[in-house]
Design a protein around this motif. Structure first.
Motif, PDB file in Angstrom:
ATOM      1  N   LEU A 171     -15.236 -18.623  14.852  1.00  7.28           N
ATOM      2  CA  LEU A 171     -14.392 -17.438  14.931  1.00  7.28           C
ATOM      3  C   LEU A 171     -14.253 -16.823  13.543  1.00  7.28           C
ATOM      4  N   ALA A 172     -14.263 -15.499  13.508  1.00  9.41           N
ATOM      5  CA  ALA A 172     -13.957 -14.790  12.266  1.00  9.41           C
ATOM      6  C   ALA A 172     -12.764 -13.886  12.554  1.00  9.41           C
ATOM      7  N   VAL A 188     -20.975 -15.575  16.112  1.00  7.81           N
ATOM      8  CA  VAL A 188     -19.661 -15.439  15.481  1.00  7.81           C
ATOM      9  C   VAL A 188     -18.798 -14.532  16.356  1.00  7.81           C
ATOM     10  N   GLU A 189     -17.640 -15.058  16.739  1.00 10.44           N
ATOM     11  CA  GLU A 189     -16.730 -14.279  17.584  1.00 10.44           C
ATOM     12  C   GLU A 189     -15.693 -13.633  16.687  1.00 10.44           C
ATOM     13  N   GLU A 190     -15.684 -12.312  16.694  1.00 11.07           N
ATOM     14  CA  GLU A 190     -14.795 -11.605  15.775  1.00 11.07           C
ATOM     15  C   GLU A 190     -13.471 -11.235  16.430  1.00 11.07           C
ATOM     16  N   VAL A 241     -13.682 -26.758  10.773  1.00  9.95           N
ATOM     17  CA  VAL A 241     -13.969 -26.239   9.435  1.00  9.95           C
ATOM     18  C   VAL A 241     -13.241 -24.913   9.278  1.00  9.95           C
ATOM     19  N   THR A 242     -12.321 -24.856   8.345  1.00 14.15           N
ATOM     20  CA  THR A 242     -11.585 -23.596   8.177  1.00 14.15           C
ATOM     21  C   THR A 242     -11.789 -23.029   6.779  1.00 14.15           C
ATOM     22  N   VAL A 249     -15.658 -26.592  15.588  1.00 16.93           N
ATOM     23  CA  VAL A 249     -14.987 -25.296  15.571  1.00 16.93           C
ATOM     24  C   VAL A 249     -14.893 -24.855  14.115  1.00 16.93           C
ATOM     25  N   ALA A 250     -15.453 -23.682  13.844  1.00 18.29           N
ATOM     26  CA  ALA A 250     -15.366 -23.119  12.491  1.00 18.29           C
ATOM     27  C   ALA A 250     -14.524 -21.853  12.561  1.00 18.29           C
ATOM     28  N   ILE A 251     -13.615 -21.728  11.620  1.00 11.51           N
ATOM     29  CA  ILE A 251     -12.705 -20.582  11.615  1.00 11.51           C
ATOM     30  C   ILE A 251     -12.733 -19.931  10.233  1.00 11.51           C
TER      31      ILE A 251
END
Lengths: 245, 252
Positions: free
Chosen positions: A58-59, A32-34, A111-112, A82-84
């Protein structure tokens, strides 16, 4: 990395409902990229994932009055995910413009999870997908408005264009609202190229592939309107379109 | 010199025969008007000649004098017909969101030039040409920077069609109800535009219309009455006046 995070998800999890788990297994775990934007600050990111199989997560956390502009081009992967996750503080503003372009057997998903944690914040998501062959494009987007987040303005505009009847678009915009005085709009449409428009363009001398390119370019460009890197993104999207035409 | 020769043309839409033996010869330098009641096949004639998908030719021939001599028009794809010099003015011009007129027309003009072996127009050359034709139709150049027909009024769309015709410089224009939806001033401007662009010895026009009013501005050499999928009567400009006075039923 905790043990729990290292476990491969199953399709029973809503966020992975359409995921290619075999492909995901090869690149698991996904770090997870913060991203934290301090109160009152502004940030932006252009994300163009690379790789045959790729998943990014991404968070993003926006402090009070902060803003963030995220643009994504998800294209050309066998599997691209890509999940956000976004948490938006009071009066903050989040913009997402994403284009997905896929052909062949490609599987692309976005996915958001956007959480309005404070009042008077805005979120705006524009997602455009162009899919040909047997490609699948997925958008799962949840907007959650927490208790007390009054004055929220949330918008999801999701459209997919299928160039072949064999392509698939999954789109699920979702709202969960626990506050009052909230303005949330979502629109979702899956369609095909306008045949009248194509004939009109042909009647002016444009060969079919040029007419299609112009229409699809314009369609994808809606995801990049107002971006600082608008021109570069449009060019990259056009390059991704070429193999589909 | 024959510009267009239609012989015994038959065409169907969704398996329903619409054109039932239409014949018409148009020479270079001539302006023809096709008039007729609703459902006679007027718009179908335009679409069939333009090659619109879904309009199926079931019989007959159409010969068109292209830049390299006569060609079988019906064997060409729609964009090839345009490159050969055919322009179809739409009764209901189509909106293309997100694509500007300038971009669209420059691509179109250069696609046509490529087929004819001419070098492409540079951005500057194209804008100069577009400006000139827009001025002819009293259209603000800023409108051509907007997406194709999006948000245009009915009259603006028709004037934009004429600007497109001016830029693309066709040999033959088929104009489908260019006069519908126009106020009096716009009607005159469009009429004058048609004359300025197309009234030349090496060009020809087919005007498809319900009414005589456009013909006050664009004087036809021939008027044809289309009914039941064929031309049932032809005459000079006076025939349009007779139709206006007495109605299709009486004249046909």
């Amino acid at each position: 990395m905790s043990v729990a995070a290292a476990l491969l998800p199953t399709r029973r999890l809503e966020d992975y409902r359409y995921a290619d788990l075999a492909a995901l297994e090869r690149i698991w775990p996904v770090a997870v990229e913060e991203i934290v934007v301090a109160p009152g600050e502004g940030g932006r990111l252009v994300l163009v994932p690379e790789g045959e199989n790729v998943a990014r997560h991404l968070a993003i956390s926006l402090g009070a009055g902060a803003s963030f502009d995220l643009r994504i081009l998800n294209a050309g992967h066998a599997y691209g995910r890509v999940a956000i996750d976004v948490t938006i503080g009071e009066g903050a503003s989040f913009t997402l413009g994403a284009a997905q372009v896929g052909g062949g057997e490609q599987m692309l998903e976005l996915v958001t999870n956007v959480t309005h944690a404070g009042p008077d914040a805005q979120s705006r998501q524009v997602v455009r997908s162009v899919l040909s062959g047997h490609a699948t494009g997925t958008y799962l987007g949840k907007v959650m408005v927490t208790r007390g987040a009054d004055g929220t303005d949330g918008e999801q505009s999701v459209r997919a264009m299928l160039l072949d009847r064999t392509a698939t678009a999954n789109a699920r915009p979702e709202l969960e609202i626990y506050a009052d005085d909230v303005k949330c709009a979502h629109g979702c449409a899956v369609g095909e190229l306008d045949t009248q428009g194509l004939f009109y363009m042909a009647s002016r001398g444009l060969p079919p592939e040029v007419a299609k390119r112009l229409m699809l370019q314009a369609f994808l460009a809606e995801a990049f309107v107002g971006a600082e890197a608008e021109e570069a993104l449009n060019e990259a999207a056009l390059a991704a379109l070429e193999p589909l035409l | 010199m024959i510009m267009l020769k239609i012989e015994n043309l038959q065409a169907s839409v969704a398996d329903k025969p619409i054109l039932k033996g239409l014949s018409l010869t148009v020479n270079a330098g001539e302006i023809h008007a096709i008039m007729g009641p609703n459902g006679a096949g007027k718009s179908t004639t335009g679409y069939v000649l333009g090659g619109r998908p879904g309009y199926e030719v079931t019989g007959g021939t159409v010969s068109f004098d292209g830049p390299d001599g006569p060609v079988d028009l019906l064997s060409l794809d729609p964009h090839e017909r345009a490159a050969a010099g055919l322009f179809l003015g739409f009764q209901y011009p189509v909106e293309i969101p997100g694509v500007s007129f300038v971009q669209f027309l420059r691509e179109a003009a250069n696609a046509q030039r490529k087929v004819r072996g001419a070098p492409p127009l540079s951005g500057g050359e194209f804008l100069k040409l577009a400006k000139e034709k827009a001025a002819l139709l009293r259209m603000d150049m800023d409108m051509l920077k907007r997406p194709v027909n999006v948000g245009f009024s009915g009259g603006e769309k028709k004037r934009a069609e004429m600007v497109q015709m001016g830029i693309l410089d066709p040999r033959l224009a088929i104009l489908d109800e260019t006069d519908s939806g126009l106020d009096i001033d716009a009607l005159r401007i469009c009429g004058e535009g048609i004359n300025a662009i197309m009234r030349r010895p090496d060009k020809a026009v087919i005007l498809i219309t319900h009414y005589q009013r456009l013909l006050d501005y664009v004087k036809p050499d021939y008027v044809h009455v289309l009914a039941g999928g064929r031309i049932i009567r032809s005459g000079g400009a006076e025939l349009a006046l007779e139709l206006e006075r007495e109605g299709y039923e009486a004249v046909a």
